[in-house]
Structure formats: structure tokens, C-alpha cells
Scaffold this active site. Structure first.
Site, PDB file in Angstrom:
ATOM      1  N   GLN A 184       0.874  -1.177   0.000  1.00  0.00           N
ATOM      2  CA  GLN A 184       0.000   0.000   0.000  1.00  0.00           C
ATOM      3  C   GLN A 184       0.910   1.226   0.000  1.00  0.00           C
ATOM      4  O   GLN A 184       1.449   1.611   1.027  1.00  0.00           O
ATOM      5  CB  GLN A 184      -0.897  -0.029   1.235  1.00  0.00           C
ATOM      6  CG  GLN A 184      -2.007   0.971   1.197  1.00  0.00           C
ATOM      7  CD  GLN A 184      -2.930   0.828   2.406  1.00  0.00           C
ATOM      8  OE1 GLN A 184      -2.849  -0.130   3.166  1.00  0.00           O
ATOM      9  NE2 GLN A 184      -3.796   1.795   2.575  1.00  0.00           N
ATOM     10  N   HIS A 231      -8.310   0.708  -6.378  1.00  0.00           N
ATOM     11  CA  HIS A 231      -7.930   0.931  -7.772  1.00  0.00           C
ATOM     12  C   HIS A 231      -9.057   0.452  -8.684  1.00  0.00           C
ATOM     13  O   HIS A 231      -9.579  -0.648  -8.502  1.00  0.00           O
ATOM     14  CB  HIS A 231      -6.675   0.119  -8.123  1.00  0.00           C
ATOM     15  CG  HIS A 231      -5.471   0.503  -7.340  1.00  0.00           C
ATOM     16  ND1 HIS A 231      -4.503   1.340  -7.843  1.00  0.00           N
ATOM     17  CD2 HIS A 231      -5.061   0.151  -6.097  1.00  0.00           C
ATOM     18  CE1 HIS A 231      -3.540   1.492  -6.940  1.00  0.00           C
ATOM     19  NE2 HIS A 231      -3.867   0.779  -5.869  1.00  0.00           N
ATOM     20  N   HIS A 239      -7.427   3.028  -0.416  1.00  0.00           N
ATOM     21  CA  HIS A 239      -7.790   3.415  -1.781  1.00  0.00           C
ATOM     22  C   HIS A 239      -8.047   2.164  -2.604  1.00  0.00           C
ATOM     23  O   HIS A 239      -7.385   1.158  -2.452  1.00  0.00           O
ATOM     24  CB  HIS A 239      -6.716   4.290  -2.433  1.00  0.00           C
ATOM     25  CG  HIS A 239      -5.335   3.739  -2.423  1.00  0.00           C
ATOM     26  ND1 HIS A 239      -4.561   3.672  -1.285  1.00  0.00           N
ATOM     27  CD2 HIS A 239      -4.583   3.226  -3.424  1.00  0.00           C
ATOM     28  CE1 HIS A 239      -3.380   3.158  -1.584  1.00  0.00           C
ATOM     29  NE2 HIS A 239      -3.371   2.870  -2.877  1.00  0.00           N
ATOM     30  N   VAL A 266       0.414   4.423  -0.319  1.00  0.00           N
ATOM     31  CA  VAL A 266      -0.059   5.534   0.507  1.00  0.00           C
ATOM     32  C   VAL A 266      -0.936   4.929   1.595  1.00  0.00           C
ATOM     33  O   VAL A 266      -1.883   4.205   1.288  1.00  0.00           O
ATOM     34  CB  VAL A 266      -0.867   6.559  -0.333  1.00  0.00           C
ATOM     35  CG1 VAL A 266      -1.440   7.652   0.550  1.00  0.00           C
ATOM     36  CG2 VAL A 266       0.005   7.152  -1.436  1.00  0.00           C
TER      37      VAL A 266
END
Length: 139
Positions: free
Chosen positions: A91, A99, A97, A93
Site C-alpha cells: 500500500q 484501484h 484506496h 499511501v
């Protein structure tokens, strides 16, 4: 909290191409896309991993992912999409999130990017399934 690139994007302190801007979730083009149209869908509130999702945020997030999968596919003329979220490992960041990557047959993306490792035998598979079920009961 240490600086978070995605929080900075959501606060307008870092540039990004927003494609979805809603009260609880947002989405923007990945700055290093696998293919044009690759977007990242994020909760507006800083949540590090999928395990940190509380309440109805998971449903709100996945609703946005679903809508973006259709929008990305149509926008770039793709045949489908690849939807994935790293969770801790890989990961880049530490802000959850998802994708959404446009896909076409023969695009060169080969499923999962790591070797598959199966179960030793049926007993091993059954033991792993039982351990997972047990952990779910504990929560």
C-alpha cells in the site's frame, strides 16, 4: 497525524484530477496509471486500511467503486475493469484506496502479480477455512 498525500489531495493542497467529489468519498486519476483511466477511489475521512472501515462507509465506498467501474469502462472504451485494494503490504499511501483499472483482452496485465501458492492438501485447506471462521466469530 503524519502527512498523507491523499488527505492533501482531498483538502486541495496537492493537485489531482478529481473525477468524483462527494461528501464521503472521492476519486481521482492515479498519477502513475497502469492504463489511461486508472482511478483511485478513497474515503474522505482518513482511514488507513480496509480493516479500519466503520459503519456504512464500506457500502458508500463500494457504491462509488461500482459506479466508477462502469464510468471508467465506458469513458475509455474498455471491455471491463480490474478492481483491487492493497491492505498494508504494497500500500504505497497509507490511506485506503481502491484501484479501478480499465481492462482489455490482451492488454498485458496478467491477473495477480505474484506466484500462487495452494494448500498442501484438503486438511490444510479445511484448517485454514476453520481458522478464518473462528476469527470472524471472535470479532
Amino acid at each position: 497525524m503524519p502527512s498523507c498525500a491523499f488527505c492533501e489531495i482531498l483538502e486541495g493542497d496537492r493537485p489531482a484530477d478529481l473525477v468524483l467529489d462527494e461528501p464521503r468519498v472521492a476519486a481521482f486519476l492515479d498519477h502513475r496509471p497502469l492504463f489511461p483511466g486508472h482511478v483511485l477511489v478513497v474515503p474522505r475521512r482518513h482511514v488507513a486500511t480496509v480493516e479500519d472501515v466503520e459503519g456504512d462507509l464500506g457500502g458508500v465506498l463500494f457504491d462509488a467503486v461500482s459506479r466508477l467501474a462502469g464510468a471508467v469502462r465506458a469513458a475509455v472504451g474498455a471491455e471491463g475493469t480490474f478492481v483491487a485494494a492493497n491492505n498494508g503490504v504494497s500500500q504505497s499511501v497509507p490511506h485506503l484506496h481502491v484501484h479501478v483499472v480499465p481492462r482489455r483482452r490482451g492488454d498485458g496485465l496478467k491477473g495477480f502479480f505474484w506466484p500462487r501458492r495452494g494448500y498442501d492438501d484438503d486438511r490444510h485447506r479445511e484448517a485454514v477455512a476453520a481458522a478464518i471462521r473462528s476469527r470472524l466469530v471472535e470479532e
